[in-house]
Design an enzyme around this catalytic site. Structure first.
Site, mmCIF file in Angstrom:
data_model
loop_
_atom_site.group_PDB
_atom_site.id
_atom_site.type_symbol
_atom_site.label_atom_id
_atom_site.label_comp_id
_atom_site.label_asym_id
_atom_site.label_seq_id
_atom_site.Cartn_x
_atom_site.Cartn_y
_atom_site.Cartn_z
ATOM 1 N N ASP A 49 0.840 -1.203 0.000
ATOM 2 C CA ASP A 49 0.000 0.000 0.000
ATOM 3 C C ASP A 49 0.875 1.252 0.000
ATOM 4 O OD1 ASP A 49 0.839 -0.192 2.606
ATOM 5 O OD2 ASP A 49 -1.137 0.079 3.513
ATOM 6 N N SER A 50 2.201 1.068 0.045
ATOM 7 C CA SER A 50 3.118 2.189 -0.197
ATOM 8 C C SER A 50 2.847 2.791 -1.581
ATOM 9 C CB SER A 50 4.580 1.731 -0.102
ATOM 10 O OG SER A 50 4.793 0.587 -0.913
ATOM 11 N N ASP A 88 -1.187 -6.089 -0.400
ATOM 12 C CA ASP A 88 -1.521 -5.498 0.901
ATOM 13 C C ASP A 88 -3.020 -5.280 1.044
ATOM 14 O OD1 ASP A 88 0.261 -4.922 2.942
ATOM 15 O OD2 ASP A 88 1.089 -3.161 1.919
ATOM 16 N N LYS A 118 -1.334 -9.327 2.709
ATOM 17 C CA LYS A 118 -0.589 -8.900 3.904
ATOM 18 C C LYS A 118 -1.487 -8.024 4.764
ATOM 19 C CE LYS A 118 3.072 -5.884 3.780
ATOM 20 N NZ LYS A 118 2.552 -4.722 4.535
ATOM 21 N N GLU A 120 -1.302 -5.530 8.283
ATOM 22 C CA GLU A 120 -0.502 -4.894 9.341
ATOM 23 C C GLU A 120 -1.095 -5.349 10.660
ATOM 24 O OE1 GLU A 120 0.264 -0.723 8.922
ATOM 25 O OE2 GLU A 120 0.942 -0.992 6.862
ATOM 26 N N GLU A 187 9.215 -4.279 10.394
ATOM 27 C CA GLU A 187 9.638 -2.963 9.878
ATOM 28 C C GLU A 187 10.129 -2.062 11.017
ATOM 29 O OE1 GLU A 187 6.891 -0.971 7.242
ATOM 30 O OE2 GLU A 187 8.132 0.841 7.197
HETATM 31 O O1 KIV Z 1 3.477 -1.131 1.622
HETATM 32 C C1 KIV Z 1 4.657 -1.529 1.599
HETATM 33 O O2 KIV Z 1 5.437 -1.235 0.692
HETATM 34 C C2 KIV Z 1 5.100 -2.367 2.708
HETATM 35 C C3 KIV Z 1 6.571 -2.624 2.800
HETATM 36 C C4 KIV Z 1 7.196 -1.456 3.434
HETATM 37 C C5 KIV Z 1 6.877 -3.880 3.526
HETATM 38 O O3 KIV Z 1 4.326 -2.763 3.523
#
Ligand code: KIV
Length: 275
Positions: A49-50, A88, A118, A120, A187
């Site tokens: 989600d970056s 994510d 994924k 969090e 992280e």
């Molecule tokens: O969203 C993302 O890019 C991430 C990485 C920093 C692991 O969660």
């Protein structure tokens, strides 16, 4: 389904088998052509989600939507062939309860074809992780600095620097492992805590700003390619795309203004009439 389409990609078993073995090479990916370039080198591609920050220019990942994750997930699946692809789950798509988490995870998997999601994972999320895994959704956890929680933390801050925080991050990792996560991103934590977590959980840990003590590493690809003029301390810049792109675009602009682009060789002309 043809045999060929079933065989090519790494599976969750390949990722899990990397515990304590050769470190896993993981990178974020958001579009098809970049995914195609990364695919030959990476074990795992994360549609992080970056994307909200590095592609869409948002100030944090909080504004990222399901639609954004699905669109970028589809592109990365089209571009890659062999890497294990994880998408994510965005902020607000899994926290309410396990049913909400399953409906959204299933939608991501159906619409993108990705192999895992994924989450969090604060300790509360263990319930969601177990619910998803029991129903056929492989889940990667994410502990330590959790970018979706920056509004509670007051910014992007490294985690585990006090005793209280250390035991909280360790508890989150253990909870994710016990709930069935096949891997855990760690992280922004100090090396000794990353080493303790890696020794304490049976699944691979994947570090970002979490030292060499993890079972694998992940970086945000535009950061490691040097696309931005600032990168965090833990990023190694393997290229300087910022300079390369600026120089290329400046050269193009100068050529257009001087009418030296396009040249004759770059211009179509009338076909010669056939004899
Ligand atoms: O969203 C993302 O890019 C991430 C990485 C920093 C692991 O969660």
């Amino acid at each position: 389904m043809s045999k060929q389409t079933q065989t090519a990609r790494k599976t969750v078993k390949d990722i899990a088998a990397a515990k304590g073995a050769t470190p896993l090479v993981c990178l974020t990916a958001y579009d098809a052509p970049t995914a195609a370039l990364l695919d030959a080198h990476a074990d795992l591609l994360l549609v992080g989600d970056s994307v909200g920050m590095v592609v869409h220019g948002l100030a944090s990942t909080v504004g990222v939507t399901m639609e954004m994750m699905i669109l970028h997930g589809q592109a990365v699946m089209r571009g890659s062939k062999q890497a294990f692809v994880v998408v994510d789950m965005p902020f607000g798509s899994y926290e309410t309860n396990a049913d909400q988490a399953f409906l959204n995870a299933a939608r991501i998997m159906k619409e993108t074809g990705c192999q895992a999601v994924k989450i969090e994972s604060g300790a509360y999320a263990a319930h969601q992780i177990a619910h998803l895994v029991e129903r056929g959704v492989p889940v990667m956890g994410h502990v330590g600095l959790r970018p979706q929680a920056i509004n509670v933390d007051g910014g992007f801050r490294a985690k585990g620097r006090t005793l209280d925080e250390r035991s909280r991050v360790m508890a989150e990792a253990k909870a994710a492992e016990e709930a069935g996560a096949f891997a855990i991103v760690i992280e922004g934590v100090a090396e000794d805590l990353a080493a303790e977590i890696t020794a304490a959980v049976s699944c691979p840990t994947i570090g970002i700003g979490a030292s060499n003590a993890c079972d694998g590493q992940i970086l945000v690809t535009p950061d490691m390619l040097g696309l931005f003029d600032w990168t965090p301390k833990f990023v190694r810049r393997y290229a300087d795309l910022n300079t390369a792109i600026s120089q290329a675009v400046a050269a193009y602009a100068a050529d257009v203004r001087a009418r030296s682009f396009p040249a004759k060789a770059e211009t179509y002309s009338l076909r010669k009439p056939e004899a």
